[in-house]
Motif scaffolding. Structure first.
Motif, PDB file in Angstrom:
ATOM      1  N   ALA A  11       0.820  -1.204   0.000  1.00 26.21           N
ATOM      2  CA  ALA A  11       0.000   0.000   0.000  1.00 26.21           C
ATOM      3  C   ALA A  11       0.857   1.258   0.000  1.00 26.21           C
ATOM      4  O   ALA A  11       0.635   2.180  -0.769  1.00 26.21           O
ATOM      5  CB  ALA A  11      -0.924  -0.008   1.214  1.00 26.21           C
ATOM      6  N   SER A  12       1.856   1.314   0.872  1.00 28.07           N
ATOM      7  CA  SER A  12       2.722   2.481   0.923  1.00 28.07           C
ATOM      8  C   SER A  12       3.901   2.250  -0.008  1.00 28.07           C
ATOM      9  O   SER A  12       4.965   1.845   0.403  1.00 28.07           O
ATOM     10  CB  SER A  12       3.219   2.693   2.362  1.00 28.07           C
ATOM     11  OG  SER A  12       2.128   2.863   3.220  1.00 28.07           O
ATOM     12  N   ALA A 130      -4.885   6.179  -1.735  1.00 26.89           N
ATOM     13  CA  ALA A 130      -6.046   5.808  -0.910  1.00 26.89           C
ATOM     14  C   ALA A 130      -5.758   4.622  -0.003  1.00 26.89           C
ATOM     15  O   ALA A 130      -6.581   4.290   0.854  1.00 26.89           O
ATOM     16  CB  ALA A 130      -7.233   5.483  -1.810  1.00 26.89           C
ATOM     17  N   ALA A 131      -4.606   3.982  -0.168  1.00 26.86           N
ATOM     18  CA  ALA A 131      -4.340   2.720   0.525  1.00 26.86           C
ATOM     19  C   ALA A 131      -4.482   2.824   2.039  1.00 26.86           C
ATOM     20  O   ALA A 131      -5.105   1.977   2.677  1.00 26.86           O
ATOM     21  CB  ALA A 131      -2.943   2.220   0.163  1.00 26.86           C
ATOM     22  N   PRO A 135      -9.125   1.554   2.118  1.00 26.02           N
ATOM     23  CA  PRO A 135      -8.779   0.328   1.391  1.00 26.02           C
ATOM     24  C   PRO A 135      -9.837  -0.083   0.372  1.00 26.02           C
ATOM     25  O   PRO A 135      -9.505  -0.625  -0.686  1.00 26.02           O
ATOM     26  CB  PRO A 135      -8.646  -0.715   2.512  1.00 26.02           C
ATOM     27  CG  PRO A 135      -8.323   0.076   3.733  1.00 26.02           C
ATOM     28  CD  PRO A 135      -9.075   1.361   3.580  1.00 26.02           C
ATOM     29  N   ALA A 136     -11.122   0.190   0.675  1.00 27.57           N
ATOM     30  CA  ALA A 136     -12.181  -0.180  -0.267  1.00 27.57           C
ATOM     31  C   ALA A 136     -12.066   0.630  -1.554  1.00 27.57           C
ATOM     32  O   ALA A 136     -12.223   0.098  -2.657  1.00 27.57           O
ATOM     33  CB  ALA A 136     -13.547   0.040   0.385  1.00 27.57           C
ATOM     34  N   LYS A 137     -11.779   1.913  -1.411  1.00 33.09           N
ATOM     35  CA  LYS A 137     -11.594   2.765  -2.588  1.00 33.09           C
ATOM     36  C   LYS A 137     -10.370   2.318  -3.365  1.00 33.09           C
ATOM     37  O   LYS A 137     -10.369   2.286  -4.607  1.00 33.09           O
ATOM     38  CB  LYS A 137     -11.451   4.220  -2.159  1.00 33.09           C
ATOM     39  CG  LYS A 137     -11.268   5.177  -3.324  1.00 33.09           C
ATOM     40  CD  LYS A 137     -11.145   6.614  -2.834  1.00 33.09           C
ATOM     41  CE  LYS A 137     -10.936   7.575  -4.006  1.00 33.09           C
ATOM     42  NZ  LYS A 137     -10.791   8.980  -3.533  1.00 33.09           N
ATOM     43  N   GLN A 138      -9.323   1.963  -2.636  1.00 29.13           N
ATOM     44  CA  GLN A 138      -8.106   1.478  -3.278  1.00 29.13           C
ATOM     45  C   GLN A 138      -8.405   0.251  -4.135  1.00 29.13           C
ATOM     46  O   GLN A 138      -7.985   0.157  -5.299  1.00 29.13           O
ATOM     47  CB  GLN A 138      -7.062   1.122  -2.220  1.00 29.13           C
ATOM     48  CG  GLN A 138      -5.790   0.524  -2.807  1.00 29.13           C
ATOM     49  CD  GLN A 138      -5.028  -0.319  -1.806  1.00 29.13           C
ATOM     50  OE1 GLN A 138      -5.615  -0.890  -0.893  1.00 29.13           O
ATOM     51  NE2 GLN A 138      -3.732  -0.398  -1.976  1.00 29.13           N
ATOM     52  N   ALA A 139      -9.134  -0.695  -3.556  1.00 32.61           N
ATOM     53  CA  ALA A 139      -9.450  -1.934  -4.272  1.00 32.61           C
ATOM     54  C   ALA A 139     -10.290  -1.644  -5.514  1.00 32.61           C
ATOM     55  O   ALA A 139     -10.074  -2.237  -6.577  1.00 32.61           O
ATOM     56  CB  ALA A 139     -10.181  -2.899  -3.342  1.00 32.61           C
ATOM     57  N   GLN A 140     -11.258  -0.728  -5.403  1.00 36.78           N
ATOM     58  CA  GLN A 140     -12.106  -0.402  -6.546  1.00 36.78           C
ATOM     59  C   GLN A 140     -11.300   0.258  -7.662  1.00 36.78           C
ATOM     60  O   GLN A 140     -11.471  -0.059  -8.846  1.00 36.78           O
ATOM     61  CB  GLN A 140     -13.241   0.533  -6.105  1.00 36.78           C
ATOM     62  CG  GLN A 140     -14.230   0.859  -7.228  1.00 36.78           C
ATOM     63  CD  GLN A 140     -14.895  -0.391  -7.798  1.00 36.78           C
ATOM     64  OE1 GLN A 140     -15.523  -1.150  -7.070  1.00 36.78           O
ATOM     65  NE2 GLN A 140     -14.733  -0.627  -9.099  1.00 36.78           N
TER      66      GLN A 140
END
Length: 439
Positions: A11-12, A130-131, A135-140
């Motif tokens: 993520a980072s 967004a990570a 996390p949900a936004k990141q995944a989308q």
């Protein structure tokens, strides 16, 4: 462990895989060239077009381009203006509007690799941002980037683009598409095997010199991390690609990757000895040689069997060492050690884990005490009186027993004829010459 590494590594992102600084250059490489001569017959339209394409300030160029597109939605130069609009929003660092302009380009030109590339690059960048917070936004975002990447990989050559130009476009865009699909495999699907295959395909298709810099260098690091998330982890490949990333990382990131790579190397190898040689070797090759190996650390069985093989008199071993061998060595070697203590009576110091009148379960080694788990069972010779049963958690003193048997799984030593010897207090007698006088 797995959750930690996904959060702190993937993520980072340590390197900006697609940044505002690098994206315009890469997009320019992917942009198609056209020699078609376009003629605008309407003077007002031509004037608006000239106003849009000659602006040097990104914000002014974006405003003029948007005005032109809304005023002349069917213009023959719509595609050219959209190209300029994308550049303007990128220059203004407005990622959302740049992606929107690229989507409008795809409505006009469905096989436009430049637009697909930009959308994927921006979604991946926004996903990285967004990570930590969403996390949900990141995944989308990564799902969207992966879906667009699949279209980009399958895109066919437009009629107005030369073969050699389209080949150059694919060389510039395909690695980014592969990378986006791999990141989606990691975060949304948790399919590390698929991600590894995608990342390797990306690196194989990337010129070696380009793998030494971002964004490919970032994906080399991600590939190394992905290998640590397999079940079981592939430590050999993990260490290689982490070392490869470290070799070419900017100086301020080298210590971070060094710590990570050495953690996994030591966990597998047992020490950091030899890592520097791997680091030097990884700097010379993107992929590990076919014969590349890392010697795994000795297992408890290796250690136990080696002690037996190198100890001339097994009876001299400490009780804790004997217990370790009994639990971990081969049955043959364990029996050799058992022969040195079987039927012998000894004091068993330790902490009481469970106690009844007829049996005491004792933790003798430091590990057993730490885990609050009995590694010795002492069956008493005669039942203990209630007041003589030691309390759970107490350190029993004077407990003796005769070694009777052992099991390797679970590791347990059983003694018989247990007794708790009570220390006798000395009796003080009056000294001679000091008897009480008679009446």
């Amino acid at each position: 462990m797995k959750k930690y590494y996904l959060a702190s590594v993937f993520a980072s992102v340590l390197f900006a895989g697609i940044s505002l600084a690098t994206a315009p250059t890469l997009l320019a490489q992917a942009a198609p060239a056209s020699s078609d001569q376009i003629t605008i017959k309407d003077p007002a339209e031509f004037s608006a077009y000239q106003n849009a394409i000659t602006q040097t300030d990104p914000a002014a160029k974006a405003a003029a381009s948007e005005t032109f597109l809304s005023t002349y939605p069917q213009s023959v130069v719509k595609k050219s203006v959209l190209d300029g609009l994308i550049d303007a929003y990128m220059g203004a660092k407005d990622l959302v509007k740049a992606a929107d302009a690229a989507k409008r380009m795809l409505q006009l030109d469905p096989n436009n690799l430049r637009a697909m590339y930009l959308i994927v690059a921006i979604d991946k960048q926004l996903a990285s941002q967004a990570a930590a917070s969403d996390p949900a936004k990141q995944a989308q975002l990564l799902d969207d980037a992966a879906a667009m990447s699949q279209k980009g990989l399958a895109a066919t050559k437009p009629a107005d683009v030369k073969d050699e130009d389209f080949k150059k476009q694919k060389e510039a865009t395909d690695p980014v598409f592969d990378s986006a699909i791999a990141y989606d495999d990691i975060f949304s699907k948790k399919d590390f095997k698929a991600a590894i295959e995608q990342l390797r395909a990306e690196l194989e298709a990337t010129p070696v010199e380009q793998t030494k810099v971002v964004p490919a260098l970032n994906d080399t690091l991600t590939l190394g991390d992905a290998y640590t998330q397999l079940t079981p982890p592939d430590m050999v490949n993990a260490v290689w690609f982490l070392a490869r990333a470290q070799a070419f990382a900017p100086d301020n990131f080298k210590p971070v990757i060094d710590k990570k790579a050495k953690y996994w190397y030591k966990r597998y190898h047992g020490s950091v000895d030899g890592y520097d040689a791997i680091l030097a070797q990884a700097a010379t090759s993107l992929f590990p040689p076919a014969d590349f190996k890392i010697k795994p650390a000795d297992t408890p069985a290796d250690i136990a069997n080696n002690v037996v093989a190198t100890t001339s008199d097994l009876s001299t071993l400490a009780l804790g060492d004997k217990e370790f061998i009994l639990a971990n060595a081969s049955k043959e070697n364990a029996d050799k050690v058992w022969d040195t203590i079987k039927d012998k009576t000894s004091e068993i110091p330790g902490t009481v884990i469970a106690a009844t009148a007829s049996q005491l379960q004792i933790a003798v080694t430091d590990d057993a005490k730490q885990d609050k788990k009995a590694d010795f069972t002492v069956n008493m010779k005669t039942p203990l009186a209630d007041k003589a049963i030691p309390a759970v958690g107490s350190d029993v003193k004077g407990l003796i027993g005769t070694f009777d048997s052992y099991t390797q799984s679970p590791a347990q030593i059983i003694l018989k004829d247990g007794e708790i010897q009570v220390e006798k207090k000395p009796v003080h007698k009056p000294a001679a010459g000091h008897r009480k006088p008679t009446a």
